[in-house]
Write an enzyme that holds these catalytic residues in place. Structure first.
Site, mmCIF file in Angstrom:
data_model
loop_
_atom_site.group_PDB
_atom_site.id
_atom_site.type_symbol
_atom_site.label_atom_id
_atom_site.label_comp_id
_atom_site.label_asym_id
_atom_site.label_seq_id
_atom_site.Cartn_x
_atom_site.Cartn_y
_atom_site.Cartn_z
ATOM 1 N N ASP A 1 8.926 5.725 -10.685
ATOM 2 C CA ASP A 1 8.329 6.349 -11.872
ATOM 3 C C ASP A 1 8.926 7.717 -12.177
ATOM 4 O OD1 ASP A 1 6.762 4.180 -12.218
ATOM 5 O OD2 ASP A 1 4.850 5.164 -11.839
ATOM 6 N N SER B 1 0.811 -1.219 0.000
ATOM 7 C CA SER B 1 0.000 0.000 0.000
ATOM 8 C C SER B 1 0.847 1.274 0.000
ATOM 9 C CB SER B 1 -1.012 -0.038 1.147
ATOM 10 O OG SER B 1 -0.422 -0.136 2.394
ATOM 11 N N LYS C 1 -0.848 -3.976 -3.526
ATOM 12 C CA LYS C 1 -2.131 -3.430 -3.047
ATOM 13 C C LYS C 1 -2.303 -2.023 -3.615
ATOM 14 C CE LYS C 1 -4.808 -2.107 1.020
ATOM 15 N NZ LYS C 1 -4.863 -0.658 0.811
#
Length: 582
Positions: free
Chosen positions: A306, A295, A320
């Protein structure tokens, strides 16, 4: 009978209020279906309450009904009754009222596993290894850790009386402990681990954990002049969404998109940006993750990856990609409900299990390979959705031997550390402590008459071989050869204590250090032997290799293909991560 009708009247009033709420809600189009099913539920409960052979407990039966209903959704949508609000508060804030100690099952009783630093337990003189016999005069024999934990918790300022048995003491010891507000540190350890490399361990995303990370980061930069940072998120199950954004913000410019959420209620869809002035946008960063990183940990590691802001190292994360929101219900209860999916800057959602499309047997499968999509980072590196965060540099999972696992599970490592603490008032500092060969020999003698049997992979294969040979009528002809092989391959526990001495010593050293320096010392001792940390240091010290990873000049061979989650059913859910919510 009067009591039953009284219960029924109260229940009908509650249901009526619920129906009224639905009428005025956004679900008007489905009102008939909702109203019909609530009516069925009400009449069913009425009949059970009136005519079931035994007395029905309304609270218990309704709670079971609610839990069963929510099980059809996902494991993160939960009903939180008023009685569990304290546990919910601990999950989101890291705070609770109690004595401040971890406990563990030991035989028929519960033992103190590790007191927290500066806690009431420490102030009262409790030690790891103390066996709890009674709480407030009530025997805890046969109770589990959850039951005893609830007995020890309570409002700050109240007292709790416990009776303990301590190794080396002839009589039980009574302790009266004043409970306090316990705040579990989200950053249990930070420091300089080698040369100018800083290390920060973050174990949970509770309220204000980003401030703890920032404070650690600031101290490492100003006092220790570190030139690079390792952020350790291994085993971190997640927590609050906004805290993960604030942590990413420490390393990226104000205004950068960190994560976005999308759900059924479009008005709640939002892109979260870095809102604060960063601490350092240039310092090299390595983020450590593993299968227990979930999470909010995946938001941080995924965003860092990213944005090409740092290197992610370790093993594929949990996967998750769901966001939960807490809604207030009547009678001080709450509903934690999944309201959206989150997307890291490249646009990918890393949710691994598909709860929307269940298998016919009700089990949950992974996102199929055909639906896994390719995305690109800021620098154009290829990343994928649908299965957690795949690290830039993959390391091997540390696998413990069967004997080491058995010694730990049977509490022999724990008990030896307890005895060691009684015999040795002090030890060297946490970082440098090592068990001598003579002390390891003491441990071998300690477990000589202890039960710690285990089955090796070889044992299982030999058993399977025999069963197959018997089934195919070949065993009788090869029985002598089989018995000879079995005798030769049979594990010897004494030999295994020598063969796996290094890893068993590692377990012993960590447990012993925790007796003197608590969790902080345990972490510090383990860092010296941590292969992932060693690999992270190598990368940070090789500036060219670090840059090549982030610019896509170096691509790990395994990253050229999509690697999928091994498990296709719902046994991924053994330990559910915390929620990414507000």
């Amino acid at each position: 009978m009067k009591n039953r009708f009284k219960k029924l009247k109260i229940f009908v009033v509650i249901i009526s209020i619920a129906i009224s709420a639905f009428v005025s809600s956004a679900f008007v189009d489905n009102y008939f279906e909702i109203s019909k099913n609530i009516d069925i539920f009400t009449t069913l409960f009425r009949e059970i309450n009136l005519y079931y052979v035994d007395e029905v407990k309304p609270g218990e039966i309704i709670k079971k009904g609610i839990d069963s209903m929510l099980e059809a959704l996902d494991p993160y949508t939960n009903y939180i009754p008023e009685t569990d609000i304290e546990d919910y508060r601990f999950m989101t804030t890291g705070q609770y009222g109690g004595i401040g100690a971890l406990v563990r099952k030991k035989g028929d009783y519960i033992a103190i596993a590790e007191p927290y630093e500066d806690s009431p337990a420490v102030k009262a003189g409790l030690m790891a290894g103390d066996l709890i016999l009674e709480v407030e005069g009530k025997s805890i024999k046969g109770k589990n850790t959850e039951d005893v934990s609830k007995m020890l918790k309570g409002q700050s300022g109240t007292q709790v009386k416990i009776l303990i048995e301590r190794p080396g003491e002839q009589k039980p010891i009574e302790k009266i402990i004043t409970r306090q507000e316990i705040k579990i540190k989200s950053v249990p350890y930070f420091g300089v681990i080698k040369d100018d490399v800083g290390y920060i361990r973050l174990t949970q995303f509770t309220e204000n954990c980003s401030k703890e990370v920032k404070a650690a980061f600031d101290e490492l930069k100003t006092k220790n002049n570190v030139k690079s940072i390792i952020l350790d998120l291994r085993g971190n199950p997640g927590g609050l969404l906004h805290e993960s954004i604030n942590i990413v913000n420490l390393f990226v410019d104000k205004g950068v998109d960190v994560v976005s959420t999308k759900g059924k209620v479009q008005e709640w869809n939002k892109t979260y940006k870095a809102l604060n002035v960063p601490v350092d946008v240039n310092i090299p960063v390595v983020v450590l993750i593993n299968r227990g990183s979930a999470s909010a940990s995946e938001i941080v590691s995924g965003s860092i990856q990213d944005l090409d802001r740092g290197v992610v190292l370790g093993q594929r994360s949990y996967g998750k990609g769901l966001v939960q929101t807490t809604r207030d219900l009547v009678y001080n209860s709450k509903l934690k409900v999944t309201t959206a999916k989150y997307y890291v800057p490249s646009g990918r959602c890393i949710q691994a299990l598909d709860y929307t499309h269940r298998n016919k047997d009700g089990s949950v499968g992974k996102i199929p390979d055909s639906l896994v999509t390719k995305f690109k980072t800021k620098n154009g590196r290829v990343v994928f959705d649908g299965g957690g965060i795949n690290p830039d540099i993959t390391t091997n999972i540390k696998e413990w031997s069967k004997i080491a696992f058995s010694l730990e599970a049977k509490s022999h490592v724990f008990d030896f550390a307890t005895n060691y603490r009684l015999k040795n008032p002090t030890i060297s500092n946490a970082k440098e402590f090592r068990l001598t060969d003579a002390e390891y020999a003491d441990f071998v003698a300690f477990v000589k008459d202890k039960d710690y049997d285990y089955v090796t992979a070889t044992d299982r294969l030999l058993k399977d071989l025999k069963q197959t040979a018997e089934k195919e009528k070949y065993f009788e002809a090869a029985a002598k050869e089989y018995e000879a092989l079995k005798t030769k391959m049979m594990h010897n526990k004494n030999d295994d204590l020598i063969t796996f001495k290094t890893e068993i010593k590692e377990l012993l050293e960590q447990e012993i250090v925790s007796r003197y320096y608590l969790q902080k010392g345990k972490l510090e001792n383990n860092l010296q032997k941590d292969n992932d940390v060693k690999r992270a240091i190598e990368i940070l010290n090789d500036k060219k290799f670090y840059t090549d990873i982030l610019t896509g000049k170096y691509i790990e061979p395994a990253k050229t293909e999509v690697t999928t989650i091994k498990n296709s059913n719902n046994d991924e859910q053994e330990e559910q991560p915390a929620f990414d919510g507000e």
